[in-house]
Write a protein that holds these residues in place. Structure first.
Motif, PDB file in Angstrom:
ATOM      1  N   VAL A 116     161.916  24.552   7.973  1.00  0.00           N
ATOM      2  CA  VAL A 116     163.087  24.541   7.094  1.00  0.00           C
ATOM      3  C   VAL A 116     162.729  24.133   5.666  1.00  0.00           C
ATOM      4  CG1 VAL A 116     165.537  23.986   6.923  1.00  0.00           C
ATOM      5  CG2 VAL A 116     164.389  23.753   9.102  1.00  0.00           C
ATOM      6  N   LEU A 117     161.875  24.926   5.037  1.00  0.00           N
ATOM      7  CA  LEU A 117     161.534  24.657   3.645  1.00  0.00           C
ATOM      8  C   LEU A 117     162.413  25.516   2.747  1.00  0.00           C
ATOM      9  CD1 LEU A 117     157.655  24.607   3.928  1.00  0.00           C
ATOM     10  CD2 LEU A 117     159.268  22.728   4.144  1.00  0.00           C
ATOM     11  N   PHE A 118     162.591  25.067   1.513  1.00  0.00           N
ATOM     12  CA  PHE A 118     163.377  25.844   0.569  1.00  0.00           C
ATOM     13  C   PHE A 118     162.433  26.799  -0.154  1.00  0.00           C
ATOM     14  CE2 PHE A 118     167.376  23.112   0.003  1.00  0.00           C
ATOM     15  CZ  PHE A 118     167.286  22.662   1.301  1.00  0.00           C
ATOM     16  N   PRO A 119     162.605  28.090   0.051  1.00  0.00           N
ATOM     17  CA  PRO A 119     161.609  29.045  -0.453  1.00  0.00           C
ATOM     18  C   PRO A 119     161.487  29.057  -1.978  1.00  0.00           C
ATOM     19  CG  PRO A 119     163.462  30.193   0.576  1.00  0.00           C
ATOM     20  CD  PRO A 119     163.645  28.750   0.842  1.00  0.00           C
ATOM     21  N   TRP A 120     162.538  28.623  -2.679  1.00  0.00           N
ATOM     22  CA  TRP A 120     162.469  28.660  -4.142  1.00  0.00           C
ATOM     23  C   TRP A 120     161.888  27.372  -4.720  1.00  0.00           C
ATOM     24  CZ3 TRP A 120     166.815  29.076  -1.156  1.00  0.00           C
ATOM     25  CH2 TRP A 120     167.603  27.938  -1.047  1.00  0.00           C
ATOM     26  N   ARG A 121     161.493  26.455  -3.842  1.00  0.00           N
ATOM     27  CA  ARG A 121     160.881  25.221  -4.321  1.00  0.00           C
ATOM     28  C   ARG A 121     159.393  25.206  -3.984  1.00  0.00           C
ATOM     29  NH1 ARG A 121     163.772  20.288  -4.750  1.00  0.00           N
ATOM     30  NH2 ARG A 121     165.944  20.707  -5.251  1.00  0.00           N
TER      31      ARG A 121
ATOM     32  N   LEU B 273     162.661  16.570  -2.580  1.00  0.00           N
ATOM     33  CA  LEU B 273     164.091  16.808  -2.361  1.00  0.00           C
ATOM     34  C   LEU B 273     164.900  15.568  -1.975  1.00  0.00           C
ATOM     35  CD1 LEU B 273     166.317  19.148  -2.132  1.00  0.00           C
ATOM     36  CD2 LEU B 273     165.886  18.965   0.306  1.00  0.00           C
TER      37      LEU B 273
ATOM     38  N   HIS C 147     154.336  28.026  -3.332  1.00  0.00           N
ATOM     39  CA  HIS C 147     155.643  28.222  -2.710  1.00  0.00           C
ATOM     40  C   HIS C 147     155.449  28.429  -1.205  1.00  0.00           C
ATOM     41  CE1 HIS C 147     158.529  28.420  -6.032  1.00  0.00           C
ATOM     42  NE2 HIS C 147     157.472  28.717  -6.751  1.00  0.00           N
TER      43      HIS C 147
END
Ligand code: ATP
Ligand code: MG
Lengths: 266, 261
Positions: free
Chosen positions: B87-92, B100, B130
């Motif tokens: 569950v990583l944020f792809p835009w970070r 985060l 990324h």
């Protein structure tokens, strides 16, 4: 432009033509058939003018048509901004609150199917035949697809991401701003792309219903004069405006995704 | 101290029926302990962790986390959860993903905290990458770093090292042990790897298959800090064998139940 610039330009144009050569084959063949058919069967030019004549007219009337297309594009862009701006808020609302969505979404989906362009004459009666009626028409026609796209994107944020935001103690606004909105961006951009072409259609339809300037007005007045070549030239500019605006939004989309470090996968 | 009393949980299915997933789990875990949970796949381990994390609310029984309900503890940010997927944020970037929790709480962080965490998880070189540029194992390490960085009181880890190779897993086990000993967090660690389960645990809980019950518990009393050499000593092996036998029986039980139905 001096000679050396032309010397540089020519190879560049040739290179462009050669890399995109295949793109020109189908339109080229169609135009050639059109030209030949018109001349061969002596089709009257008020029915179907040959492409060369339309082309010459586009060159001759370029300043006028360019100006008129600019007016239409301005109406479309203002309507686009208004409609998409409003839709962004309603869409976010729907996406975040299930209850609101369940109450209002069916109506929105139904309204999306209504041919809104049919109320263009009504808008002329209410708002006059100036800029206002055109902008409102364009805004209305953008509003529904954009709302639905935005709401769907926001709603479909992965549940795992929502759980994660809860675990790190995010406020509802942070959940929206840091997780839901960025994950909705692809859906939002596809809404914007649809809206870009819709807004130009809306502006032109509204001009057809009543206007004294703009590309729609040119289409209408040349049809009254049975000036078919001019009508074709105006349609060409209408198409170019729509395509141009659409491509501009695509460009913004690519730039945004690149800046966010996402590779843009179609 | 975490106490779970007569915990039951059923999930509502689409056809309106209820499916019992957890059926009467009863245990209490003293503060700072490490509990590893093993059990057959689909048995309800993830569900148990989600209840402890305050993400599932419709359970029966009582769950108490250091005197608060799971939801309270969650809202106070006292729980770190490593989900089964990263569950990583792809835009970070990697660094931004780890930052985060701080960003959300508006806390300024000591500049070396993130650097330290990147070093522990061997991700220093990838700080500005990324997620789509990382392998599965690297992604899960980012998720672990993000959960550890705020030093939560309760750590819930759902098969965090499943994507790592044997020796990276061993290294991460040692690092996890070190961090856990430093922070004094209580830890629930779900895994399918029995060596890992015994190595890390103060207590191994074997769950039966769905509906989950505690099938058997094992106390693990090897001194800490534990080192890889421990895995070669015969006491470790005999315990491992007993745990293994227990898990086999817990799973077989399931097969028999299925046959009866
Ligand atoms: N949202 C849901 N709706 C209905 N049933 C669910 C849902 N989530 C989980 N279950 C059921 O609950 C049971 C336990 O699931 P859970 O994810 O807790 O298993 P698990 O022990 O973590 O398995 P694994 O080791 O494979 O990760 C499963 O059998 C599954 O069918
Ligand atoms: Mg699981």
């Amino acid at each position: 432009m001096n000679n050396s610039q032309i010397d540089n330009l020519l190879p560049a144009v040739l290179r462009l033509l050669s890399t995109h050569a295949t793109d020109f084959i189908v339109p080229g063949v169609v135009l050639a058939c059109w030209e030949i058919a018109v001349r061969l069967f002596n089709i009257p030019r008020y029915l179907l003018p040959p492409p060369t004549e339309i082309f010459n007219l586009i060159i001759a009337q370029f300043p006028l048509l360019f100006h008129e297309a600019g007016i239409t594009l301005l109406e479309a862009i203002l309507g686009f901004a208004l409609g998409c701006g409003a839709a962004f808020f309603t869409g976010s609302f729907f996406g975040v609150w299930r209850l609101v969505e369940r109450a209002a979404m069916p109506m929105f989906v139904a309204l999306q199917a209504v041919p809104l362009v049919a109320i263009a004459p009504l808008l002329i009666i209410w708002l006059g035949n100036g800029l206002g009626s055109k902008v409102v028409m364009a805004a209305l026609i953008c509003f529904f697809p954009m709302t639905i796209n935005c709401a769907t994107g926001i709603k479909n944020t992965s549940p795992e991401m929502v759980d994660l935001m809860k675990m790190v103690g995010a406020t509802p606004f942070q959940l929206y701003w840091k997780a839901r909105l960025p994950s909705a961006l692809p859906a939002i951009f596809s809404g914007l792309k649809i809206s870009a072409s819709f807004s130009v259609i809306g502006a032109i339809v509204s001009e057809l219903a009543g206007a004294d300037k703009g590309i729609g007005y040119q289409i209408l007045s040349s049809s009254y004069r049975t000036d078919t070549p001019m009508l074709f030239a105006a349609v060409f500019f209408a198409a170019a405006s729509g395509i141009g605006f659409y491509q501009f939004v695509c460009f913004i989309e690519r730039a945004t995704f690149r800046k966010m470090g996402l590779t843009h996968r179609e | 101290m975490i106490s779970i009393k007569d915990l039951s949980f059923s999930q509502k299915l689409r056809d309106g029926k209820h499916q019992c997933i957890i059926n009467g789990i009863h245990c209490s875990v003293e503060r700072g302990a490490c509990v590893t949970i093993i059990g057959p796949s689909g048995g309800g381990k993830t569900t148990l962790l989600r209840i402890l994390a305050g993400l599932e609310h419709d359970y029966e029984g009582a769950v108490d986390i250091d005197g608060a309900s799971p939801l309270r503890a969650q809202e106070e940010g006292r729980i770190g959860f490593v989900f089964q997927q990263p569950v990583l944020f792809p835009w970070r970037t990697v660094r931004e993903n780890i930052e985060l929790p701080f960003e959300v709480k508006g806390k300024s962080l000591a500049s070396n905290v993130i650097g330290e965490m990147l070093k522990i998880t061997a991700l220093e070189k990838y700080a500005s990458y990324h997620p789509y540029q990382l392998s599965g194992g690297m992604q899960s390490r980012v998720a672990i770093a993000r959960a550890l960085v705020t030093e939560p009181d309760l750590l819930l880890l759902d098969e965090p090292f499943a994507d790592l190779d044997e020796f990276n897993r061993e290294r991460m086990n040692l690092e996890l042990q070190r961090i856990w000993m430093n922070t004094g967090a209580t830890m629930f660690f779900v895994t399918h790897d029995l060596v890992e389960a015994v190595f890390l645990a103060d207590r191994v809980i074997v769950l039966s298959s769905k509906p989950a019950q505690i099938y058997q518990e094992f106390q693990v009393n090897f001194p800490r800090p534990r080192t890889p050499e421990l895995m070669e000593c015969p006491e470790f092996d005999s315990l491992l064998l007993r745990v293994r036998g227990s898990l086999r029986k817990a799973t077989k039980l399931h097969a028999q139940q299925e046959n009866c139905l």
